[in-house]
Design a protein around this motif. Structure first.
Motif, PDB file in Angstrom:
ATOM      1  N   LEU A  41      77.716  17.317  87.928  1.00  0.00           N
ATOM      2  CA  LEU A  41      78.670  16.493  88.674  1.00  0.00           C
ATOM      3  C   LEU A  41      78.777  15.096  88.044  1.00  0.00           C
ATOM      4  CD1 LEU A  41      80.377  16.824  91.234  1.00  0.00           C
ATOM      5  CD2 LEU A  41      78.415  16.055  92.583  1.00  0.00           C
ATOM      6  N   ALA A  42      77.614  14.511  87.728  1.00  0.00           N
ATOM      7  CA  ALA A  42      77.600  13.158  87.154  1.00  0.00           C
ATOM      8  C   ALA A  42      78.301  13.139  85.800  1.00  0.00           C
ATOM      9  CB  ALA A  42      76.158  12.667  87.025  1.00  0.00           C
ATOM     10  N   ALA A  43      77.958  14.115  84.956  1.00  0.00           N
ATOM     11  CA  ALA A  43      78.545  14.129  83.609  1.00  0.00           C
ATOM     12  C   ALA A  43      80.055  14.333  83.678  1.00  0.00           C
ATOM     13  CB  ALA A  43      77.899  15.237  82.783  1.00  0.00           C
ATOM     14  N   CYS A  44      80.491  15.238  84.539  1.00  0.00           N
ATOM     15  CA  CYS A  44      81.926  15.520  84.620  1.00  0.00           C
ATOM     16  C   CYS A  44      82.677  14.387  85.321  1.00  0.00           C
ATOM     17  CB  CYS A  44      82.167  16.863  85.304  1.00  0.00           C
ATOM     18  SG  CYS A  44      81.591  18.229  84.279  1.00  0.00           S
ATOM     19  N   LEU A  45      82.024  13.707  86.264  1.00  0.00           N
ATOM     20  CA  LEU A  45      82.670  12.541  86.889  1.00  0.00           C
ATOM     21  C   LEU A  45      82.900  11.447  85.845  1.00  0.00           C
ATOM     22  CD1 LEU A  45      83.659  11.057  89.483  1.00  0.00           C
ATOM     23  CD2 LEU A  45      81.371  10.033  89.600  1.00  0.00           C
ATOM     24  N   GLY A  46      81.910  11.250  84.962  1.00  0.00           N
ATOM     25  CA  GLY A  46      82.056  10.245  83.900  1.00  0.00           C
ATOM     26  C   GLY A  46      83.278  10.498  83.034  1.00  0.00           C
ATOM     27  N   PHE A  47      83.631  11.773  82.875  1.00  0.00           N
ATOM     28  CA  PHE A  47      84.816  12.122  82.074  1.00  0.00           C
ATOM     29  C   PHE A  47      86.095  11.965  82.889  1.00  0.00           C
ATOM     30  CE2 PHE A  47      87.992  15.162  80.658  1.00  0.00           C
ATOM     31  CZ  PHE A  47      88.032  14.949  79.291  1.00  0.00           C
ATOM     32  N   VAL A  48      86.059  12.435  84.131  1.00  0.00           N
ATOM     33  CA  VAL A  48      87.283  12.509  84.948  1.00  0.00           C
ATOM     34  C   VAL A  48      87.701  11.144  85.502  1.00  0.00           C
ATOM     35  CG1 VAL A  48      88.152  13.396  87.168  1.00  0.00           C
ATOM     36  CG2 VAL A  48      86.948  14.932  85.619  1.00  0.00           C
ATOM     37  N   ALA A  49      86.706  10.337  85.941  1.00  0.00           N
ATOM     38  CA  ALA A  49      87.021   9.105  86.686  1.00  0.00           C
ATOM     39  C   ALA A  49      87.994   8.166  85.943  1.00  0.00           C
ATOM     40  CB  ALA A  49      85.724   8.380  87.057  1.00  0.00           C
ATOM     41  N   PRO A  50      87.741   7.812  84.666  1.00  0.00           N
ATOM     42  CA  PRO A  50      88.666   6.883  84.012  1.00  0.00           C
ATOM     43  C   PRO A  50      90.083   7.441  83.922  1.00  0.00           C
ATOM     44  CG  PRO A  50      86.915   7.618  82.490  1.00  0.00           C
ATOM     45  CD  PRO A  50      86.591   8.160  83.834  1.00  0.00           C
ATOM     46  N   ARG A  51      90.184   8.777  83.837  1.00  0.00           N
ATOM     47  CA  ARG A  51      91.516   9.404  83.743  1.00  0.00           C
ATOM     48  C   ARG A  51      92.241   9.357  85.083  1.00  0.00           C
ATOM     49  NH1 ARG A  51      88.155  11.100  80.060  1.00  0.00           N
ATOM     50  NH2 ARG A  51      88.945  11.669  78.011  1.00  0.00           N
ATOM     51  N   LEU A  52      91.491   9.129  86.175  1.00  0.00           N
ATOM     52  CA  LEU A  52      92.117   8.996  87.505  1.00  0.00           C
ATOM     53  C   LEU A  52      92.204   7.528  87.927  1.00  0.00           C
ATOM     54  CD1 LEU A  52      90.289  11.851  89.535  1.00  0.00           C
ATOM     55  CD2 LEU A  52      92.583  11.919  88.559  1.00  0.00           C
ATOM     56  N   GLY A  53      91.798   6.621  87.028  1.00  0.00           N
ATOM     57  CA  GLY A  53      91.813   5.191  87.367  1.00  0.00           C
ATOM     58  C   GLY A  53      90.698   4.796  88.314  1.00  0.00           C
ATOM     59  N   LEU A  54      89.608   5.565  88.311  1.00  0.00           N
ATOM     60  CA  LEU A  54      88.495   5.286  89.226  1.00  0.00           C
ATOM     61  C   LEU A  54      87.303   4.755  88.445  1.00  0.00           C
ATOM     62  CD1 LEU A  54      88.700   8.648  91.220  1.00  0.00           C
ATOM     63  CD2 LEU A  54      89.631   6.426  91.930  1.00  0.00           C
ATOM     64  N   ARG A  55      86.422   4.023  89.133  1.00  0.00           N
ATOM     65  CA  ARG A  55      85.152   3.598  88.533  1.00  0.00           C
ATOM     66  C   ARG A  55      84.078   4.600  88.965  1.00  0.00           C
ATOM     67  NH1 ARG A  55      83.486  -1.368  90.763  1.00  0.00           N
ATOM     68  NH2 ARG A  55      84.768  -0.814  92.557  1.00  0.00           N
ATOM     69  N   ALA A  56      83.108   4.839  88.083  1.00  0.00           N
ATOM     70  CA  ALA A  56      82.133   5.901  88.373  1.00  0.00           C
ATOM     71  C   ALA A  56      80.714   5.454  88.097  1.00  0.00           C
ATOM     72  CB  ALA A  56      82.464   7.126  87.519  1.00  0.00           C
ATOM     73  N   GLY A  57      79.792   6.035  88.852  1.00  0.00           N
ATOM     74  CA  GLY A  57      78.382   5.729  88.642  1.00  0.00           C
ATOM     75  C   GLY A  57      77.495   6.780  89.278  1.00  0.00           C
ATOM     76  N   LEU A  58      76.195   6.527  89.230  1.00  0.00           N
ATOM     77  CA  LEU A  58      75.269   7.426  89.927  1.00  0.00           C
ATOM     78  C   LEU A  58      74.218   6.624  90.661  1.00  0.00           C
ATOM     79  CD1 LEU A  58      72.250   7.700  88.489  1.00  0.00           C
ATOM     80  CD2 LEU A  58      73.460   9.172  86.902  1.00  0.00           C
ATOM     81  N   VAL A  59      73.679   7.254  91.690  1.00  0.00           N
ATOM     82  CA  VAL A  59      72.540   6.669  92.401  1.00  0.00           C
ATOM     83  C   VAL A  59      71.511   7.781  92.552  1.00  0.00           C
ATOM     84  CG1 VAL A  59      73.782   6.993  94.585  1.00  0.00           C
ATOM     85  CG2 VAL A  59      71.736   5.604  94.549  1.00  0.00           C
ATOM     86  N   THR A  60      70.274   7.459  92.205  1.00  0.00           N
ATOM     87  CA  THR A  60      69.224   8.456  92.323  1.00  0.00           C
ATOM     88  C   THR A  60      68.118   7.908  93.207  1.00  0.00           C
ATOM     89  OG1 THR A  60      67.722   9.923  91.123  1.00  0.00           O
ATOM     90  CG2 THR A  60      68.111   7.755  90.140  1.00  0.00           C
ATOM     91  N   VAL A  61      67.604   8.761  94.073  1.00  0.00           N
ATOM     92  CA  VAL A  61      66.593   8.321  95.031  1.00  0.00           C
ATOM     93  C   VAL A  61      65.239   8.891  94.619  1.00  0.00           C
ATOM     94  CG1 VAL A  61      65.899   8.327  97.456  1.00  0.00           C
ATOM     95  CG2 VAL A  61      68.329   8.260  96.858  1.00  0.00           C
ATOM     96  N   ASP A  62      64.282   8.008  94.478  1.00  0.00           N
ATOM     97  CA  ASP A  62      62.913   8.413  94.162  1.00  0.00           C
ATOM     98  C   ASP A  62      62.128   8.435  95.470  1.00  0.00           C
ATOM     99  OD1 ASP A  62      60.289   8.567  93.352  1.00  0.00           O
ATOM    100  OD2 ASP A  62      60.206   6.444  92.769  1.00  0.00           O
ATOM    101  N   HIS A  63      61.686   9.640  95.868  1.00  0.00           N
ATOM    102  CA  HIS A  63      60.954   9.757  97.137  1.00  0.00           C
ATOM    103  C   HIS A  63      59.496   9.370  96.988  1.00  0.00           C
ATOM    104  CE1 HIS A  63      64.311  12.748  97.620  1.00  0.00           C
ATOM    105  NE2 HIS A  63      64.477  11.976  98.660  1.00  0.00           N
ATOM    106  N   ASP A  64      59.096   9.127  95.770  1.00  0.00           N
ATOM    107  CA  ASP A  64      57.721   8.688  95.493  1.00  0.00           C
ATOM    108  C   ASP A  64      56.693   9.680  96.063  1.00  0.00           C
ATOM    109  OD1 ASP A  64      55.949   7.004  94.304  1.00  0.00           O
ATOM    110  OD2 ASP A  64      55.836   5.587  95.975  1.00  0.00           O
ATOM    111  N   LEU A  65      56.992  10.980  95.966  1.00  0.00           N
ATOM    112  CA  LEU A  65      56.089  11.994  96.519  1.00  0.00           C
ATOM    113  C   LEU A  65      55.379  12.789  95.418  1.00  0.00           C
ATOM    114  CD1 LEU A  65      58.327  13.464  99.392  1.00  0.00           C
ATOM    115  CD2 LEU A  65      56.364  11.945  99.641  1.00  0.00           C
ATOM    116  N   GLN A  66      56.005  12.809  94.221  1.00  0.00           N
ATOM    117  CA  GLN A  66      55.391  13.556  93.117  1.00  0.00           C
ATOM    118  C   GLN A  66      55.131  12.595  91.971  1.00  0.00           C
ATOM    119  OE1 GLN A  66      58.901  15.788  92.720  1.00  0.00           O
ATOM    120  NE2 GLN A  66      58.219  17.520  93.948  1.00  0.00           N
ATOM    121  N   PRO A  67      54.062  12.843  91.217  1.00  0.00           N
ATOM    122  CA  PRO A  67      53.825  11.992  90.060  1.00  0.00           C
ATOM    123  C   PRO A  67      55.004  12.115  89.091  1.00  0.00           C
ATOM    124  CG  PRO A  67      52.142  13.750  90.228  1.00  0.00           C
ATOM    125  CD  PRO A  67      53.064  13.919  91.378  1.00  0.00           C
TER     126      PRO A  67
END
Ligand SMILES: Nc1ncnc2c1ncn2[C@@H]1O[C@H](COP(=O)(O)OP(=O)(O)OP(=O)(O)O)[C@@H](O)[C@H]1O
Length: 325
Positions: A41-67
């Protein structure tokens, strides 16, 4: 020139369709765990977003439960510019214990995603696939659910969107492979102690081989059909409830008796919530018990609902009382 790999084309198309209503310049973030679904989803959004005039990014959540979870989050942030994403955030959250580790992680994750979305004014994309939808529908079917519950996960829910509900998990894995991306494999996804994993690993393959291929597709279609039915019934119940409420306290038993059961139960549900019953605690059995004051009336005493709400039938009306007010 060679076109994109078919799996990549599928994911890009799904994103384009999901975002076609956004204004130019809107910010769209993928909630990315690093798994195949949200990485594709992230990789394809990076390709599609500029072609739709949108800004794109990602957010990742670290649950700090696994090393190593923080370094995985940092790796995703480092990777994002090469995917065509201008914004990338890694958020570490404190996971509580309420409702078990999985539920607590989910609550902490959505709180963090809510916060980032509100702060940046962004739409957030989730990577749930058609297979996740099929699993959800099967699990809810096994619990004895109505149309709303069988409608599974919504494509749009507040700031969240799920563009991949029509795309298979395998397709997202193929898209990652075609783009040279190595997804993270969540060990929880193979842990057979989780009912959802059993459904994924045992039940769905069994149904697929015994009932014929296409079961995931069929279940996802069931979800869409149930959603339309549930929307129509909810609209009907909203209108009835709005009118009935104007007539004073309580609901007319004559009116309730005339309604189709599906609408009657929804109207009772609305009245119970308005009186203070928390929707999350209000189960189908509660509503059915209250409904018996209409359909199986033998002069029985009232019914207690969650949140200290009581329902009694008196002088041709169904009255909802709150012990808290
Ligand atoms: N650590 C994470 N950081 C950011 N997004 C995440 C994270 N984990 C999951 N997500 C997002 O949530 C989607 C669903 O993930 P997953 O199926 O693991 O969730 P779940 O535990 O079943 O809970 P739910 O489906 O209710 O979100 C992913 O495709 C991704 O978009």
């Amino acid at each position: 020139m060679m076109g994109p790999h078919p799996a990549v084309a599928d994911v890009r198309r799904a994103i384009r369709e999901s975002l076609s209503d956004l204004d130019e310049g809107s910010l769209v973030l993928v909630a990315c765990s690093g798994g195949a679904d949200s990485l594709a989803l992230a990789a394809c959004l990076g390709f599609v977003a500029p072609r739709l005039g949108l800004r794109a990014g990602l957010v990742t959540v670290d649950h700090d439960l696994q090393p190593g979870s923080r370094s995985r989050a940092d790796d995703l942030v480092r990777l994002s510019p090469s995917l065509g994403l201008d914004v990338a955030e890694a958020v570490t959250v404190q996971v509580g214990t309420l409702g078990g580790p999985e539920a607590a992680a989910r609550i902490a994750r959505y709180a963090a995603l809510d916060e980032v979305s509100a702060r940046l004014g962004a739409v957030v994309l989730l990577g749930h696939t058609r297979d996740d939808q099929a699993e959800t529908v099967l699990l809810r079917l096994a619990r004895g659910s109505g149309a709303r519950s069988l409608s599974g996960m919504a494509e749009v829910s507040g700031v969240y969107r799920r563009p991949l509900l029509g795309v298979s998990r395998t397709r997202t894995e193929e898209a990652c492979a075609a783009l040279g991306l190595i997804p993270w494999h969540d060990p929880h996804n193979d842990d057979p102690r989780f009912t959802r994993v059993k459904v994924r690993q045992t039940l769905l393959p069994l149904l697929e081989s015994d009932l014929g291929p296409g079961i995931a597709d069929a279940l996802a279609r069931t979800a869409r059909l149930c959603r339309d039915d549930a929307d129509a019934l909810d609209d009907w119940a909203d209108r009835v409830y709005a009118e009935a409420r104007d007539l004073g306290t309580g609901l007319s038993t004559a009116l309730l008796a005339e309604l189709p059961a599906a609408v009657r139960r929804r109207v009772i549900h609305r009245a119970a919530v308005a009186a203070g019953s928390p929707p999350s605690a209000l189960a189908a059995v509660h509503i059915e018990e209250a409904e018996r004051l209409i359909t199986r009336w033998t002069g029985q005493k009232g019914v207690d609902l969650p949140g200290g709400v009581g329902v009694v039938r008196r002088y041709g009306r169904l009255m909802f009382t709150s012990s808290l007010s």
